[in-house]
Write an enzyme that holds these catalytic residues in place. Structure first.
Site, mmCIF file in Angstrom:
data_model
loop_
_atom_site.group_PDB
_atom_site.id
_atom_site.type_symbol
_atom_site.label_atom_id
_atom_site.label_comp_id
_atom_site.label_asym_id
_atom_site.label_seq_id
_atom_site.Cartn_x
_atom_site.Cartn_y
_atom_site.Cartn_z
ATOM 1 N N ASN A 53 -6.236 -3.298 -2.566
ATOM 2 C CA ASN A 53 -6.167 -1.844 -2.796
ATOM 3 C C ASN A 53 -4.734 -1.448 -3.105
ATOM 4 O O ASN A 53 -4.248 -0.391 -2.694
ATOM 5 C CB ASN A 53 -6.680 -1.092 -1.547
ATOM 6 C CG ASN A 53 -6.849 0.392 -1.811
ATOM 7 O OD1 ASN A 53 -7.052 0.805 -2.965
ATOM 8 N ND2 ASN A 53 -6.715 1.201 -0.774
ATOM 9 N N PHE B 176 -0.938 11.694 10.840
ATOM 10 C CA PHE B 176 -1.808 12.821 10.550
ATOM 11 C C PHE B 176 -2.187 12.751 9.063
ATOM 12 O O PHE B 176 -2.884 11.791 8.695
ATOM 13 C CB PHE B 176 -1.154 14.114 11.060
ATOM 14 C CG PHE B 176 -1.425 14.236 12.548
ATOM 15 C CD1 PHE B 176 -0.808 13.366 13.446
ATOM 16 C CD2 PHE B 176 -2.338 15.149 13.036
ATOM 17 C CE1 PHE B 176 -1.112 13.403 14.809
ATOM 18 C CE2 PHE B 176 -2.632 15.214 14.407
ATOM 19 C CZ PHE B 176 -2.023 14.326 15.276
ATOM 20 N N ASN B 177 -1.737 13.634 8.206
ATOM 21 C CA ASN B 177 -2.196 13.542 6.809
ATOM 22 C C ASN B 177 -1.048 13.217 5.869
ATOM 23 O O ASN B 177 -0.391 14.130 5.371
ATOM 24 C CB ASN B 177 -2.895 14.851 6.408
ATOM 25 C CG ASN B 177 -4.209 15.006 7.143
ATOM 26 O OD1 ASN B 177 -4.259 15.110 8.374
ATOM 27 N ND2 ASN B 177 -5.300 14.994 6.386
ATOM 28 N N TYR C 144 -14.586 3.754 10.940
ATOM 29 C CA TYR C 144 -13.147 3.664 10.674
ATOM 30 C C TYR C 144 -12.358 4.092 11.911
ATOM 31 O O TYR C 144 -11.518 3.350 12.408
ATOM 32 C CB TYR C 144 -12.762 4.543 9.475
ATOM 33 C CG TYR C 144 -11.279 4.767 9.380
ATOM 34 C CD1 TYR C 144 -10.714 5.984 9.748
ATOM 35 C CD2 TYR C 144 -10.437 3.738 8.974
ATOM 36 C CE1 TYR C 144 -9.351 6.169 9.704
ATOM 37 C CE2 TYR C 144 -9.070 3.917 8.925
ATOM 38 C CZ TYR C 144 -8.534 5.145 9.296
ATOM 39 O OH TYR C 144 -7.170 5.325 9.266
ATOM 40 N N ASN D 153 -3.090 -8.599 0.327
ATOM 41 C CA ASN D 153 -4.085 -9.268 -0.537
ATOM 42 C C ASN D 153 -4.318 -8.476 -1.830
ATOM 43 O O ASN D 153 -5.160 -8.846 -2.649
ATOM 44 C CB ASN D 153 -5.409 -9.476 0.217
ATOM 45 C CG ASN D 153 -6.063 -8.152 0.612
ATOM 46 O OD1 ASN D 153 -5.638 -7.075 0.145
ATOM 47 N ND2 ASN D 153 -7.070 -8.214 1.459
ATOM 48 N N PHE E 131 0.017 -2.600 8.593
ATOM 49 C CA PHE E 131 -0.596 -1.551 7.776
ATOM 50 C C PHE E 131 -1.961 -1.977 7.232
ATOM 51 O O PHE E 131 -2.786 -1.138 6.899
ATOM 52 C CB PHE E 131 0.293 -1.242 6.547
ATOM 53 C CG PHE E 131 1.597 -0.590 6.858
ATOM 54 C CD1 PHE E 131 2.793 -1.305 6.813
ATOM 55 C CD2 PHE E 131 1.655 0.755 7.189
ATOM 56 C CE1 PHE E 131 4.011 -0.704 7.067
ATOM 57 C CE2 PHE E 131 2.871 1.377 7.453
ATOM 58 C CZ PHE E 131 4.046 0.646 7.398
ATOM 59 N N LYS F 173 -9.549 2.354 5.048
ATOM 60 C CA LYS F 173 -9.333 3.655 5.710
ATOM 61 C C LYS F 173 -10.178 4.802 5.160
ATOM 62 O O LYS F 173 -9.833 5.969 5.318
ATOM 63 C CB LYS F 173 -7.860 4.029 5.592
ATOM 64 C CG LYS F 173 -7.404 4.273 4.180
ATOM 65 C CD LYS F 173 -6.285 5.291 4.166
ATOM 66 C CE LYS F 173 -6.080 5.781 2.767
ATOM 67 N NZ LYS F 173 -5.518 7.106 2.710
ATOM 68 N N GLY G 289 0.819 -1.218 0.000
ATOM 69 C CA GLY G 289 0.000 0.000 0.000
ATOM 70 C C GLY G 289 0.848 1.262 0.000
ATOM 71 O O GLY G 289 2.079 1.214 -0.098
ATOM 72 N N LYS H 194 -9.984 1.860 14.761
ATOM 73 C CA LYS H 194 -8.600 2.151 15.164
ATOM 74 C C LYS H 194 -8.513 2.241 16.691
ATOM 75 O O LYS H 194 -7.576 1.723 17.311
ATOM 76 C CB LYS H 194 -8.129 3.463 14.531
ATOM 77 C CG LYS H 194 -7.914 3.390 13.022
ATOM 78 C CD LYS H 194 -6.797 2.432 12.657
ATOM 79 C CE LYS H 194 -6.503 2.436 11.167
ATOM 80 N NZ LYS H 194 -5.434 1.494 10.786
ATOM 81 N N SER I 213 -4.074 6.330 13.613
ATOM 82 C CA SER I 213 -4.437 7.529 12.851
ATOM 83 C C SER I 213 -4.845 8.654 13.783
ATOM 84 O O SER I 213 -5.379 8.418 14.870
ATOM 85 C CB SER I 213 -5.604 7.200 11.919
ATOM 86 O OG SER I 213 -6.202 8.378 11.452
ATOM 87 N N ALA I 214 -4.644 9.865 13.336
ATOM 88 C CA ALA I 214 -5.115 11.051 14.076
ATOM 89 C C ALA I 214 -6.631 11.036 14.196
ATOM 90 O O ALA I 214 -7.211 11.754 15.004
ATOM 91 C CB ALA I 214 -4.661 12.306 13.349
HETATM 92 C C1 WQD Z 1 -8.137 17.426 4.275
HETATM 93 C C2 WQD Z 1 -8.766 18.813 4.179
HETATM 94 C C3 WQD Z 1 -11.133 18.764 3.916
HETATM 95 C C4 WQD Z 1 -11.046 16.970 -0.080
HETATM 96 C C5 WQD Z 1 -7.805 12.182 6.605
HETATM 97 C C6 WQD Z 1 -8.236 11.009 5.789
HETATM 98 C C7 WQD Z 1 -8.614 9.823 6.573
HETATM 99 C C8 WQD Z 1 -7.775 9.642 7.774
HETATM 100 C C9 WQD Z 1 -7.683 10.920 8.578
HETATM 101 C C10 WQD Z 1 -6.080 7.982 7.767
HETATM 102 C C11 WQD Z 1 -10.056 18.926 4.970
HETATM 103 C C12 WQD Z 1 -10.454 19.369 2.684
HETATM 104 C C13 WQD Z 1 -10.658 17.488 1.139
HETATM 105 C C14 WQD Z 1 -11.686 17.797 -1.022
HETATM 106 C C15 WQD Z 1 -11.529 19.631 0.505
HETATM 107 N N1 WQD Z 1 -6.524 9.186 7.339
HETATM 108 N N2 WQD Z 1 -10.903 18.792 1.415
HETATM 109 N N3 WQD Z 1 -11.898 19.106 -0.693
HETATM 110 O O1 WQD Z 1 -10.260 14.972 6.424
HETATM 111 O O2 WQD Z 1 -8.045 15.193 7.533
HETATM 112 O O3 WQD Z 1 -8.942 12.926 6.897
HETATM 113 O O4 WQD Z 1 -7.111 11.894 7.769
HETATM 114 O O5 WQD Z 1 -6.330 7.486 8.811
HETATM 115 O O6 WQD Z 1 -8.441 8.723 5.692
HETATM 116 O O7 WQD Z 1 -9.394 11.377 5.047
HETATM 117 O O8 WQD Z 1 -8.115 14.539 5.156
HETATM 118 O O9 WQD Z 1 -7.554 14.876 2.789
HETATM 119 O O10 WQD Z 1 -9.908 14.138 3.411
HETATM 120 O O11 WQD Z 1 -9.143 16.477 3.922
HETATM 121 O O12 WQD Z 1 -11.738 20.834 0.771
HETATM 122 O O13 WQD Z 1 -12.083 17.381 -2.165
HETATM 123 O O14 WQD Z 1 -9.088 19.062 2.826
HETATM 124 O O15 WQD Z 1 -12.325 19.476 4.242
HETATM 125 O O16 WQD Z 1 -10.127 20.232 5.514
HETATM 126 P P1 WQD Z 1 -8.886 14.491 6.562
HETATM 127 P P2 WQD Z 1 -8.705 14.938 3.742
#
Ligand code: WQD
Length: 337
Positions: free
Chosen positions: A35, A177-178, A148, A32, A80, A84, A10, A152, A124-125
């Site tokens: 994804n 985080f991200n 989800y 597997n 991993f 998610k 992944g 976690k 995850s955060a």
């Molecule tokens: C980031 C920012 C949206 C898409 C992530 C993952 C989740 C988990 C936790 C793993 C936010 C904005 C997004 C779009 C936008 N990860 N946005 N337009 O929400 O922090 O969650 O972290 O465990 O899998 O989703 O990340 O990238 O979805 O959004 O404006 O088309 O971008 O509102 O502010 P998020 P994200």
């Protein structure tokens, strides 16, 4: 060390696999490929001249996993494998709990059979829910607003219970985080199946023309410019955080949570600005309504990882955007030809 990566094909797993091989570890992968794509291992070999031993299997196959653990005399596992997508988890809770919780239980049974005692868990955060205090430290309360995130938290609690019953275990809960970006070669990167959920792959699809416009989910948050703030971390920094955690865990027993973030928050508009400036690609956008479940701001206090693991994220958002675009531009269809 001899390390097993579940879900090692992944996005985070493959970048961590590369860093472990570069650091001289022996790596075995169980995936597997639901994804992910095994082509990633050819790319890893072309980057570093080494590749892991790969088994196509499901982490829920506990007997198969314990056979691999024993056959390769595995000393540590990084888990991993899991689903998610927050939104999808609310539509398919049973699939998420089966994959993420049952899959972890199967792995833990296999590790007990094979007497493997070192584990880093991909958390995850999201476990922080809607944080009251930011930056967030590891003592912040956990809560979930979707299956989800709840899956976690459940696995983290299971791991805490295991360490109470068995003081020989060495467990790290790595709260990402991200994660964004890709290896600088542009040979490996994030290859989301279907429509991406996350900001950065969507920005890349707009920048490449695969998507006309980016929808920004709300510009009325109490933030610098009204758009959501997150802690974006380069996937290579995240991979190096796993290598540091594994080294640290060898001598430490018990269960330990670490935030793997940069400690800096960036808004959606700031990320778009960085992407356009760094790559020269336009990212047209439109403001739409807020996305259900989003919080205004979420970023890490990552000082514990810095102090304990001797690890700190080094790469900037500009470098994240540069490497993300390099991957996207060189692989418009991901690993598919
Ligand atoms: C980031 C920012 C949206 C898409 C992530 C993952 C989740 C988990 C936790 C793993 C936010 C904005 C997004 C779009 C936008 N990860 N946005 N337009 O929400 O922090 O969650 O972290 O465990 O899998 O989703 O990340 O990238 O979805 O959004 O404006 O088309 O971008 O509102 O502010 P998020 P994200």
């Amino acid at each position: 060390m001899k390390v097993l990566l579940t879900g090692g094909a992944g996005y985070i797993g493959s970048h961590t696999c590369l860093e472990l091989l570069v650091a001289g570890h022996e790596v075995v992968v169980i995936d597997n490929f639901s994804n992910s794509n095994p082509i990633v291992f050819d790319r890893i070999e072309s980057i570093c001249g080494r590749r892991p031993t790969v088994y196509q299997d499901d982490v829920c196959n506990s007997d198969g996993v314990s056979e691999v653990l024993l056959a390769h005399q595995i000393q540590a596992v990084i888990h991993f494998a899991g689903l998610k997508a927050l939104g999808e988890s609310a539509e398919q809770p049973l699939r998420y709990y089966n994959n993420n919780v049952q899959g972890s239980l199967s792995l833990l049974s296999a590790m007990k059979t094979a007497k493997v005692r070192i584990l880093a868990f991909s958390s995850s955060a999201t476990v922080y829910g809607s944080p009251n205090i930011i930056p967030i430290n590891e003592d912040a309360p956990t809560s979930a607003t979707n299956p989800y995130g709840r899956s976690k938290i459940m696995v983290e609690e299971i791991l805490r219970d295991l360490t109470v019953a068995d003081d020989s275990l060495h467990i790290a809960l790595l709260r990402y985080f991200n994660p964004v970006g890709a290896h600088e070669s542009g040979l490996i990167g994030e290859d989301p199946t279907g429509i991406p959920n996350n900001l950065m792959p969507l920005i890349s699809q707009v920048a490449s023309g695969r998507r006309e416009v980016l929808q920004i989910y709300g510009d009325d948050y109490p933030t610098v410019d009204g758009t959501g703030i997150r802690d974006y971390i380069h996937v290579m920094d995240l991979a190096r955080g796993h290598v540091a955690a594994l080294d640290w865990l060898q001598e430490r027993k018990g269960v330990h949570a670490f935030n793997l973030g940069t400690g800096q928050g960036k808004s959606v508009l700031e990320v778009i600005q960085s992407y356009e400036t760094t790559t020269g690609q336009a990212v047209p956008y439109q403001i739409v309504g807020r996305r259900l479940g989003d919080v205004a701001a979420c970023y890490a206090d990552s000082s514990l990882a810095e102090r304990e693991l001797g690890w700190k994220a080094q790469l900037s958002v500009d470098e994240m955007c540069r490497d993300e675009w390099n991957w996207q531009n060189n692989n418009p269809n991901g690993y598919r030809k």
